[in-house]
Design a protein around this motif. Structure first.
Motif, PDB file in Angstrom:
ATOM      1  N   SER A 310       9.585  33.542 -19.700  1.00  0.00           N
ATOM      2  CA  SER A 310      10.537  34.708 -20.200  1.00  0.00           C
ATOM      3  C   SER A 310      11.995  34.489 -19.680  1.00  0.00           C
ATOM      4  O   SER A 310      12.319  34.148 -18.781  1.00  0.00           O
ATOM      5  N   GLU A 311      12.505  34.490 -20.662  1.00  0.00           N
ATOM      6  CA  GLU A 311      13.935  34.140 -20.557  1.00  0.00           C
ATOM      7  C   GLU A 311      14.923  35.164 -19.419  1.00  0.00           C
ATOM      8  O   GLU A 311      14.309  36.289 -19.615  1.00  0.00           O
ATOM      9  N   ALA A 312      15.906  34.502 -19.232  1.00  0.00           N
ATOM     10  CA  ALA A 312      16.764  35.359 -18.415  1.00  0.00           C
ATOM     11  C   ALA A 312      17.744  36.350 -19.220  1.00  0.00           C
ATOM     12  O   ALA A 312      18.785  36.118 -19.486  1.00  0.00           O
ATOM     13  N   GLU A 313      17.105  37.428 -19.703  1.00  0.00           N
ATOM     14  CA  GLU A 313      17.772  38.361 -20.484  1.00  0.00           C
ATOM     15  C   GLU A 313      18.827  39.218 -19.607  1.00  0.00           C
ATOM     16  O   GLU A 313      19.762  39.683 -19.922  1.00  0.00           O
ATOM     17  N   THR A 314      18.336  39.250 -18.392  1.00  0.00           N
ATOM     18  CA  THR A 314      19.043  40.076 -17.175  1.00  0.00           C
ATOM     19  C   THR A 314      19.065  39.352 -16.175  1.00  0.00           C
ATOM     20  O   THR A 314      19.617  38.233 -16.007  1.00  0.00           O
ATOM     21  N   CYS A 315      18.250  39.711 -15.128  1.00  0.00           N
ATOM     22  CA  CYS A 315      18.512  39.046 -13.735  1.00  0.00           C
ATOM     23  C   CYS A 315      17.112  38.513 -13.230  1.00  0.00           C
ATOM     24  O   CYS A 315      17.040  37.599 -12.120  1.00  0.00           O
ATOM     25  N   MET A 316      16.124  38.062 -14.290  1.00  0.00           N
ATOM     26  CA  MET A 316      14.764  37.607 -13.912  1.00  0.00           C
ATOM     27  C   MET A 316      14.433  36.365 -14.921  1.00  0.00           C
ATOM     28  O   MET A 316      15.066  36.564 -16.071  1.00  0.00           O
ATOM     29  N   VAL A 317      14.081  35.250 -14.445  1.00  0.00           N
ATOM     30  CA  VAL A 317      13.541  34.280 -15.348  1.00  0.00           C
ATOM     31  C   VAL A 317      12.206  33.976 -14.946  1.00  0.00           C
ATOM     32  O   VAL A 317      12.061  33.844 -13.696  1.00  0.00           O
ATOM     33  N   PHE A 318      11.321  33.804 -15.943  1.00  0.00           N
ATOM     34  CA  PHE A 318       9.964  33.131 -15.497  1.00  0.00           C
ATOM     35  C   PHE A 318       9.662  32.009 -15.753  1.00  0.00           C
ATOM     36  O   PHE A 318      10.180  31.500 -17.036  1.00  0.00           O
ATOM     37  N   PHE A 319       8.950  31.055 -15.227  1.00  0.00           N
ATOM     38  CA  PHE A 319       8.843  29.626 -15.502  1.00  0.00           C
ATOM     39  C   PHE A 319       7.320  29.178 -15.353  1.00  0.00           C
ATOM     40  O   PHE A 319       6.375  29.823 -14.491  1.00  0.00           O
ATOM     41  N   ASP A 320       7.211  27.971 -15.967  1.00  0.00           N
ATOM     42  CA  ASP A 320       6.003  27.554 -15.615  1.00  0.00           C
ATOM     43  C   ASP A 320       6.023  25.782 -15.436  1.00  0.00           C
ATOM     44  O   ASP A 320       6.683  25.157 -16.243  1.00  0.00           O
ATOM     45  N   PRO A 321       6.144  25.453 -13.833  1.00  0.00           N
ATOM     46  CA  PRO A 321       6.177  24.065 -13.686  1.00  0.00           C
ATOM     47  C   PRO A 321       5.293  23.123 -14.251  1.00  0.00           C
ATOM     48  O   PRO A 321       5.428  21.705 -14.071  1.00  0.00           O
ATOM     49  N   SER A 322       4.160  23.335 -14.719  1.00  0.00           N
ATOM     50  CA  SER A 322       2.936  22.507 -14.892  1.00  0.00           C
ATOM     51  C   SER A 322       3.335  21.316 -15.843  1.00  0.00           C
ATOM     52  O   SER A 322       2.634  20.641 -15.817  1.00  0.00           O
ATOM     53  N   ARG A 323       4.138  21.416 -16.495  1.00  0.00           N
ATOM     54  CA  ARG A 323       4.543  20.254 -17.587  1.00  0.00           C
ATOM     55  C   ARG A 323       5.072  19.130 -16.968  1.00  0.00           C
ATOM     56  O   ARG A 323       5.269  17.912 -17.130  1.00  0.00           O
ATOM     57  N   LEU A 324       5.562  19.377 -15.729  1.00  0.00           N
ATOM     58  CA  LEU A 324       6.190  18.441 -14.696  1.00  0.00           C
ATOM     59  C   LEU A 324       5.207  18.152 -13.628  1.00  0.00           C
ATOM     60  O   LEU A 324       5.483  17.217 -12.840  1.00  0.00           O
ATOM     61  N   GLY A 325       3.807  18.545 -13.756  1.00  0.00           N
ATOM     62  CA  GLY A 325       2.757  18.135 -12.824  1.00  0.00           C
ATOM     63  C   GLY A 325       2.925  19.131 -11.639  1.00  0.00           C
ATOM     64  O   GLY A 325       2.232  18.587 -10.573  1.00  0.00           O
ATOM     65  N   LEU A 326       3.688  20.043 -11.721  1.00  0.00           N
ATOM     66  CA  LEU A 326       4.036  20.759 -10.272  1.00  0.00           C
ATOM     67  C   LEU A 326       3.142  22.186 -10.456  1.00  0.00           C
ATOM     68  O   LEU A 326       3.191  22.686 -11.338  1.00  0.00           O
ATOM     69  N   ASP A 327       2.895  22.675  -9.297  1.00  0.00           N
ATOM     70  CA  ASP A 327       2.252  23.947  -9.171  1.00  0.00           C
ATOM     71  C   ASP A 327       3.112  24.854  -8.323  1.00  0.00           C
ATOM     72  O   ASP A 327       4.078  24.478  -7.581  1.00  0.00           O
ATOM     73  N   PHE A 328       3.140  26.101  -8.404  1.00  0.00           N
ATOM     74  CA  PHE A 328       3.895  27.098  -7.737  1.00  0.00           C
ATOM     75  C   PHE A 328       3.922  26.993  -6.314  1.00  0.00           C
ATOM     76  O   PHE A 328       4.847  26.793  -5.718  1.00  0.00           O
TER      77      PHE A 328
END
Ligand code: PLP
Length: 405
Positions: A310-328
């Motif tokens: 979910s893009e940074a339209e204002t002050c928040m951005v949501f990401f998923d790092p799993s494509r890099l082999g990482l988890d939260f």
């Protein structure tokens, strides 16, 4: 008891009651807390009142708000004017403001409230609509995964007199929702429909300030399609406490009564109202720079190959790092163990008025380093993003109980 014995007894009780909660290290503790806040991406509710805000607030009037508190009344009138409504009501929290709005609109069950399935009013207010107002909630999934459309509303709303159903009496929207901006033309379409059906429109505008700042749309225009709007001072604007509910004079009169019933009538609120006024005057103008920093964070994440959900339209951005082999949890644990720790919490990253550019740079460097380590250990990213550009509408938190603020 003679008077000397009485005085000694009183003095012993006073000794028991006395407490000094300001420790000797409080100033340095607070400096450390401010540093921690500047490096926390958990929420904008954690922003701390600045010394300047407190210096301004200490001059506030001293009235009792259940009767009349002059600076609080001035703040309520200001927010009402700003949003184009007749009256305003200062409340201790955004949840109470939303719930009192619903309770004021809704008179006699059965009825339902239609809202986005991700909305605060549905997910994060402890089932308040059912408890306080006896309302069923129609939690609707936006077909575009971004915002509800008139089509979504028409498909899910309950109209008519079939006794099996709870007719929809309130449509409750949220703007921003998870930091995304609700297109105003869609809001106008939904409100036109609501009006034609005799339904009320409520806006959870906890962060409507961000929409005004980002799109340069006056708050009055953003609030015009709604019968009631709840606006928060204690999130992106950085005040310690407080929200303002606005609506017609009659609506606010009833809401004021319900605030007392809910136990939310406060006393010397001047210091809180003045903090909110300071936040409006000095922190609201800073929101565009906050949004720019959030976009910088998003661009940095993309540069590393992190999927943006979910893009940074204002002050928040949501990401998923799993494509890099990482988890939260790997990211939050590594961030917490840095020499200068960073706080992150699942897939949501919130940038606020006290976030420093260094914190953003340090978080990006950390994720890059972790990704490089994965690659060096043989992790190969999948070739295509899993979401094919469609935003995921559920965000994941790392190893913690569900929660949101
Ligand atoms: C969109 C939204 N509405 C309402 C609230 C509730 O506000 P409060 O925590 O002051 O009750 C929050 C809390 O963060 C929120 O994010």
């Amino acid at each position: 008891m003679d008077s000397q014995v009485l005085n000694e007894a009183r003095s012993r009780i006073a000794d028991d009651v006395r407490i000094d909660i300001i420790g000797k290290t409080q100033h340095t503790d607070n400096d450390r807390a401010r540093l921690e806040i500047s490096r926390s991406f958990v929420s904008d509710t954690i922003t701390a009142p600045s010394r300047e805000m407190y210096a301004y607030a200490i001059n506030a009037s001293l009235g009792d708000d259940v009767y009349h508190e002059p600076t609080t009344a001035a703040l309520e009138a200001h927010v009402a004017r700003l949003t184009g409504k007749e009256a305003g009501l200062f409340l201790p929290s955004g949840a109470m403001s939303n719930q009192i709005a619903l309770r004021t609109h809704l008179k006699q069950p059965p009825y339902s409230v239609l809202c986005d399935h991700r909305s605060h009013i549905y997910k994060y207010e402890a089932g308040g609509a059912a408890f306080h107002s006896g309302a069923a909630t129609i939690a609707t999934i936006p077909s575009n995964r971004h915002h509800l459309t008139l089509k979504d509303v028409k498909e899910h709303v309950v109209i008519g007199s079939d006794v099996h159903f709870a007719p929809t009496e309130v449509i409750a929207l949220e703007n921003t929702l998870n930091g995304t901006i609700f297109p105003q033309d869609e809001i106008l379409a939904i409100s036109g429909f609501a009006q034609s059906q005799g339904m009320k429109m409520h806006l959870d505008g906890a962060r409507i300030w961000h929409v005004a700042a980002e799109t340069a749309t006056p708050l009055k225009d953003l609030c015009e399609p709604f019968d009631s709007v709840s606006l928060c001072f204690s999130k992106g604007l950085g005040a310690p406490v407080g929200s303002c509910l606005v609506g017609s004079r009659e609506f606010i009169q009833k809401a004021r009564w319900l605030r007392k019933l809910f136990g939310g009538g406060m006393r010397q609120t001047g210091i809180l109202s003045a903090s909110a006024a300071y936040a409006l005057s000095f922190n609201f103008p800073r929101l565009p720079e906050v949004h720019a920093l959030a976009r910088k964070l998003e661009a940095g994440l993309r540069g590393i190959g992190v999927e943006i959900t979910s893009e940074a339209e204002t002050c928040m951005v949501f990401f998923d790092p799993s494509r890099l082999g990482l988890d939260f949890s790997e990211i939050s644990e590594s961030a917490a163990s840095l020499e200068n720790p960073i706080k992150v919490y699942g897939s949501r990253l919130v940038v606020h008025i006290q976030t420093t550019p260094e914190a953003v740079d340090d978080l990006l460097s950390l994720i890059k380093k972790l990704a490089d380590e994965k690659a060096a250990a043989g992790f190969v990213p999948p070739s295509k993003p899993e979401t094919n550009g469609v935003p995921k509408d559920v965000y994941v938190r790392a190893g913690v109980k569900p929660g949101k603020s």
